[in-house]
Write an enzyme that holds these catalytic residues in place. Structure first.
Site, PDB file in Angstrom:
ATOM      1  CE  LYS A  91       6.852  -1.133   2.634  1.00 31.95           C
ATOM      2  NZ  LYS A  91       6.584  -2.272   1.704  1.00 31.95           N
ATOM      3  CE1 TYR A 101      -4.178   1.903   1.324  1.00 36.79           C
ATOM      4  CE2 TYR A 101      -2.388   3.481   1.605  1.00 36.79           C
ATOM      5  CZ  TYR A 101      -3.739   3.201   1.505  1.00 36.79           C
ATOM      6  OH  TYR A 101      -4.653   4.228   1.586  1.00 36.79           O
ATOM      7  CE1 TYR A 148       4.355   2.774   1.895  1.00 30.89           C
ATOM      8  CE2 TYR A 148       6.036   4.429   2.316  1.00 30.89           C
ATOM      9  CZ  TYR A 148       5.613   3.298   1.661  1.00 30.89           C
ATOM     10  OH  TYR A 148       6.446   2.681   0.756  1.00 30.89           O
TER      11      TYR A 148
END
Length: 239
Positions: free
Chosen positions: A76, A8, A72
């Site tokens: 990750k 994503y 994000y």
């Protein structure tokens, strides 16, 4: 082997879709790790410079503290840890500023805007390393080949590595290089990050130290300008 290039990557949208981002960037890696651990299936996974805060003035090493400032980056990092804390024989490659001839990326955005605009304002105080997706694919292919043919033992080399092109620049510098290589007449104006607000904070400095990768695998990583020239040549040859 499993090469996981799925992620994503809508950095700003992730701020309003944290669960979706976590499912793809974090939770999915736990599933991959579980499936690959017992049969000893090698896993290669790509992570990001966004796991760092960007509050530094030296290239980040693998053992530097990860302090992501965005959803994000946090998701990750969760994916990294899910793999590295598992029993799966995994290689995690952190990379940065990835561009290529397909998809949505800075290079293609600039090329489109150069055709549409006479002037662009580009952020000049975020520093990183543009990295061609094909370069990442090529080093991945070489490493996978060597693992399967026995010259690399996945059990001995598994772990975390930084993999980008060499050198560093700002987004403004990257845009200037694209403009010069293409002969565009679009005027570029450097601006600070504060003039281009976004939902997700970006690392101000996220250059990655690739020394461990180069020493371990014996692979040279080209300067980002060299890769950019090759990528643009590839684009020109396409119908």
């Amino acid at each position: 082997a499993v090469v996981n290039a799925a992620a994503y990557t809508a950095v700003d949208r992730a701020e309003s879709e944290p669960d979706f981002a976590q499912a793809i960037n974090g939770d999915a890696l736990s599933v991959i790790a579980e499936l690959c651990a017992a049969p000893r299936i090698p896993v290669i996974h790509y992570s990001t410079d966004f796991v760092f805060s960007g509050v530094t003035d030296h290239p980040y090493r693998e053992d530097d503290s990860a302090e992501p400032k965005s959803v994000y980056g946090r998701t990750k990092l969760a994916g990294e840890r899910a793999l590295l804390d598992s029993e799966a024989p995994a290689l995690v490659f952190r990379t940065a500023w990835v561009y290529g001839v397909r998809g949505s990326n800075f290079l293609l955005t600039m090329l489109n805007l150069f055709r549409e605009r006479t002037e662009l304002r580009i952020v000049d105080d975020q520093i990183g390393t543009p990295t061609w997706s094909r370069m990442l694919a090529e080093v991945t292919a070489q490493i996978t080949y060597r693992v399967f043919h026995g010259s690399l033992d996945i059990e001995q080399i598994k772990g975390l590595y930084h993999v980008t092109s060499a050198g560093a620049t700002s987004w403004f510098g990257f845009a200037e290089a694209i403009r010069e290589a293409t002969g565009s007449q679009c005027r570029l104006i450097p601006i600070p990050t504060t003039d281009y607000p976004a939902p997700a904070p970006r690392p101000a400095y996220s250059v990655l130290d690739t020394g461990l990768f180069r020493r371990t695998f014996g692979l040279a990583l080209p300067d980002w300008r060299q890769s950019l020239a090759l990528c643009l040549a590839d684009l020109r040859e396409r119908p």
